[in-house]
Design a protein around this motif. Structure first.
Motif, PDB file in Angstrom:
ATOM      1  N   MET A   1       0.765  -1.181   0.131  1.00  0.00           N
ATOM      2  CA  MET A   1      -0.161   0.097   0.023  1.00  0.00           C
ATOM      3  C   MET A   1       0.995   1.263  -0.138  1.00  0.00           C
ATOM      4  SD  MET A   1      -3.104  -0.696   2.734  1.00  0.00           S
ATOM      5  CE  MET A   1      -2.417  -2.223   3.540  1.00  0.00           C
ATOM      6  N   LYS A   2       0.474   2.243  -0.645  1.00  0.00           N
ATOM      7  CA  LYS A   2       1.177   3.530  -0.698  1.00  0.00           C
ATOM      8  C   LYS A   2       0.367   4.706  -0.845  1.00  0.00           C
ATOM      9  CE  LYS A   2       5.088   1.557  -3.567  1.00  0.00           C
ATOM     10  NZ  LYS A   2       5.665   1.639  -4.812  1.00  0.00           N
ATOM     11  N   PHE A   3       0.573   5.794  -0.516  1.00  0.00           N
ATOM     12  CA  PHE A   3       0.048   7.061  -0.612  1.00  0.00           C
ATOM     13  C   PHE A   3       0.244   7.861  -1.511  1.00  0.00           C
ATOM     14  CE2 PHE A   3      -0.248   5.453   3.917  1.00  0.00           C
ATOM     15  CZ  PHE A   3      -1.718   5.762   4.119  1.00  0.00           C
ATOM     16  N   LEU A   4      -0.557   8.638  -2.222  1.00  0.00           N
ATOM     17  CA  LEU A   4      -0.344   9.743  -3.174  1.00  0.00           C
ATOM     18  C   LEU A   4      -0.753  10.794  -2.656  1.00  0.00           C
ATOM     19  CD1 LEU A   4       0.667  10.581  -6.022  1.00  0.00           C
ATOM     20  CD2 LEU A   4      -1.883  10.026  -6.586  1.00  0.00           C
ATOM     21  N   MET A   5       0.040  11.782  -2.354  1.00  0.00           N
ATOM     22  CA  MET A   5      -0.374  13.370  -2.012  1.00  0.00           C
ATOM     23  C   MET A   5      -1.052  13.871  -2.976  1.00  0.00           C
ATOM     24  SD  MET A   5       0.506  13.198   1.297  1.00  0.00           S
ATOM     25  CE  MET A   5       0.261  14.987   1.350  1.00  0.00           C
ATOM     26  N   ILE A   6      -2.047  14.447  -2.644  1.00  0.00           N
ATOM     27  CA  ILE A   6      -2.792  15.269  -3.904  1.00  0.00           C
ATOM     28  C   ILE A   6      -2.724  16.729  -3.922  1.00  0.00           C
ATOM     29  CG2 ILE A   6      -5.286  15.541  -4.753  1.00  0.00           C
ATOM     30  CD1 ILE A   6      -4.402  12.678  -5.194  1.00  0.00           C
ATOM     31  N   ASN A   7      -2.403  16.953  -4.966  1.00  0.00           N
ATOM     32  CA  ASN A   7      -1.940  18.703  -5.170  1.00  0.00           C
ATOM     33  C   ASN A   7      -2.695  19.151  -6.603  1.00  0.00           C
ATOM     34  OD1 ASN A   7      -0.382  17.939  -7.259  1.00  0.00           O
ATOM     35  ND2 ASN A   7       1.149  17.662  -5.943  1.00  0.00           N
ATOM     36  N   ASP A   8      -2.737  20.460  -6.829  1.00  0.00           N
ATOM     37  CA  ASP A   8      -3.009  20.805  -8.282  1.00  0.00           C
ATOM     38  C   ASP A   8      -2.720  20.019  -9.468  1.00  0.00           C
ATOM     39  OD1 ASP A   8      -4.541  22.869  -7.016  1.00  0.00           O
ATOM     40  OD2 ASP A   8      -3.006  24.367  -7.313  1.00  0.00           O
ATOM     41  N   GLU A   9      -1.492  19.637  -9.600  1.00  0.00           N
ATOM     42  CA  GLU A   9      -0.938  18.666 -10.735  1.00  0.00           C
ATOM     43  C   GLU A   9      -1.717  17.303 -10.884  1.00  0.00           C
ATOM     44  OE1 GLU A   9       2.135  19.974  -8.773  1.00  0.00           O
ATOM     45  OE2 GLU A   9       1.279  21.931  -9.645  1.00  0.00           O
ATOM     46  N   ASN A  10      -2.060  16.830  -9.715  1.00  0.00           N
ATOM     47  CA  ASN A  10      -2.686  15.475  -9.826  1.00  0.00           C
ATOM     48  C   ASN A  10      -4.230  15.356  -9.450  1.00  0.00           C
ATOM     49  OD1 ASN A  10      -2.342  15.398  -7.105  1.00  0.00           O
ATOM     50  ND2 ASN A  10      -0.534  13.721  -7.297  1.00  0.00           N
ATOM     51  N   ILE A  38     -11.011  22.930  -3.403  1.00  0.00           N
ATOM     52  CA  ILE A  38     -10.830  23.049  -1.774  1.00  0.00           C
ATOM     53  C   ILE A  38      -9.611  22.657  -1.224  1.00  0.00           C
ATOM     54  CG2 ILE A  38     -12.394  21.013  -1.143  1.00  0.00           C
ATOM     55  CD1 ILE A  38     -12.886  24.317   0.486  1.00  0.00           C
ATOM     56  N   ILE A  39      -8.966  21.519  -1.866  1.00  0.00           N
ATOM     57  CA  ILE A  39      -7.765  21.128  -1.135  1.00  0.00           C
ATOM     58  C   ILE A  39      -6.726  22.308  -1.039  1.00  0.00           C
ATOM     59  CG2 ILE A  39      -8.366  18.771  -2.100  1.00  0.00           C
ATOM     60  CD1 ILE A  39      -5.668  19.331  -4.055  1.00  0.00           C
ATOM     61  N   LYS A  40      -7.002  23.223  -1.306  1.00  0.00           N
ATOM     62  CA  LYS A  40      -6.098  24.358  -1.447  1.00  0.00           C
ATOM     63  C   LYS A  40      -6.187  24.845   0.306  1.00  0.00           C
ATOM     64  CE  LYS A  40      -6.128  26.385  -6.021  1.00  0.00           C
ATOM     65  NZ  LYS A  40      -6.989  25.702  -6.844  1.00  0.00           N
ATOM     66  N   ASN A  41      -7.070  24.633   0.910  1.00  0.00           N
ATOM     67  CA  ASN A  41      -7.272  24.789   2.218  1.00  0.00           C
ATOM     68  C   ASN A  41      -6.920  23.786   3.241  1.00  0.00           C
ATOM     69  OD1 ASN A  41      -8.556  27.354   1.531  1.00  0.00           O
ATOM     70  ND2 ASN A  41     -10.619  26.541   1.697  1.00  0.00           N
ATOM     71  N   HIS A  42      -6.753  22.545   2.675  1.00  0.00           N
ATOM     72  CA  HIS A  42      -6.256  21.274   3.595  1.00  0.00           C
ATOM     73  C   HIS A  42      -4.941  21.483   4.039  1.00  0.00           C
ATOM     74  CE1 HIS A  42      -9.595  18.623   1.468  1.00  0.00           C
ATOM     75  NE2 HIS A  42     -10.096  19.667   1.998  1.00  0.00           N
ATOM     76  N   VAL A  43      -4.609  20.775   4.963  1.00  0.00           N
ATOM     77  CA  VAL A  43      -3.483  20.621   5.759  1.00  0.00           C
ATOM     78  C   VAL A  43      -2.852  19.581   4.843  1.00  0.00           C
ATOM     79  CG1 VAL A  43      -2.085  19.830   7.690  1.00  0.00           C
ATOM     80  CG2 VAL A  43      -4.199  21.375   8.000  1.00  0.00           C
ATOM     81  N   SER A  44      -3.545  18.366   4.460  1.00  0.00           N
ATOM     82  CA  SER A  44      -3.159  17.333   3.798  1.00  0.00           C
ATOM     83  C   SER A  44      -4.097  16.803   2.972  1.00  0.00           C
ATOM     84  CB  SER A  44      -2.116  16.304   4.588  1.00  0.00           C
ATOM     85  OG  SER A  44      -3.059  15.723   5.425  1.00  0.00           O
ATOM     86  N   THR A  45      -4.110  15.847   1.808  1.00  0.00           N
ATOM     87  CA  THR A  45      -5.042  15.529   0.991  1.00  0.00           C
ATOM     88  C   THR A  45      -4.160  14.249   0.489  1.00  0.00           C
ATOM     89  OG1 THR A  45      -6.264  17.331   0.887  1.00  0.00           O
ATOM     90  CG2 THR A  45      -6.624  15.473  -0.656  1.00  0.00           C
ATOM     91  N   PHE A  46      -4.574  13.057   0.625  1.00  0.00           N
ATOM     92  CA  PHE A  46      -4.093  12.206  -0.282  1.00  0.00           C
ATOM     93  C   PHE A  46      -5.046  10.855  -0.413  1.00  0.00           C
ATOM     94  CE2 PHE A  46      -3.813  11.372   4.438  1.00  0.00           C
ATOM     95  CZ  PHE A  46      -4.136  10.028   4.463  1.00  0.00           C
ATOM     96  N   LEU A  47      -4.679  10.201  -1.350  1.00  0.00           N
ATOM     97  CA  LEU A  47      -5.342   8.771  -1.784  1.00  0.00           C
ATOM     98  C   LEU A  47      -4.372   7.459  -1.365  1.00  0.00           C
ATOM     99  CD1 LEU A  47      -6.686   9.918  -5.244  1.00  0.00           C
ATOM    100  CD2 LEU A  47      -7.944   9.491  -3.163  1.00  0.00           C
TER     101      LEU A  47
END
Length: 137
Positions: A1-10, A38-47
């Motif tokens: 299992m791995k995590f992908l940090m979500i940002n504007d590029e993905n 809305i993720i621009k307001n997040h401390v972190s976002t990931f899948l």
């Protein structure tokens, strides 16, 4: 299992995940009234992925509070994905809040495992808090 940090590029991965969560959308309604920008307001976002995207997690800063949100897609419950997501999210240096459907006993047990305590309740929603000094697993 791995995590992908979500940002504007993905962010398209998040958009696609939301489309495939199936019946999990009944209890994870965060994006019903918000755009994924809305993720621009997040401390972190990931899948979380395990051959495919199976879960989502975020810490969302709103005013002076940080709110936790997680979702495990339909068909992937009971495999430890929620626990993996929680392990990643609670590694935050501050108090964390969440709200959960009162009938979602499985999620409430998971949150209690990570030292979240009930702080308020309505007929349909339980509000919980994990204090910054709460012990980790």
């Amino acid at each position: 299992m791995k995590f992908l940090m979500i940002n504007d590029e993905n962010i398209e991965h998040l958009d696609n995940f939301i489309k495939i969560i199936g019946s999990s959308s009944a209890s994870f309604r965060y994006y019903n009234s918000r755009d994924t920008s809305i993720i621009k307001n997040h401390v972190s976002t990931f899948l979380l992925y395990d051959d495919e995207f199976v879960g989502y997690g975020h810490l969302d800063k709103e005013d002076d509070k940080v709110w936790l949100g997680i979702c495990v897609k339909e068909g992937c419950h009971g495999k430890g994905y929620g626990k993996k997501i929680m392990e990643k999210l609670v590694d935050y240096d501050g108090d964390i809040y969440l709200s959960v459907d009162a009938i979602n006993a499985r999620a409430i047990r998971l949150y209690q495992l990570f030292q979240f305590k009930e702080i308020d309740r309505t007929e349909k929603i339980v509000y919980m808090k994990r204090e910054v000094n709460a012990p980790s697993l």
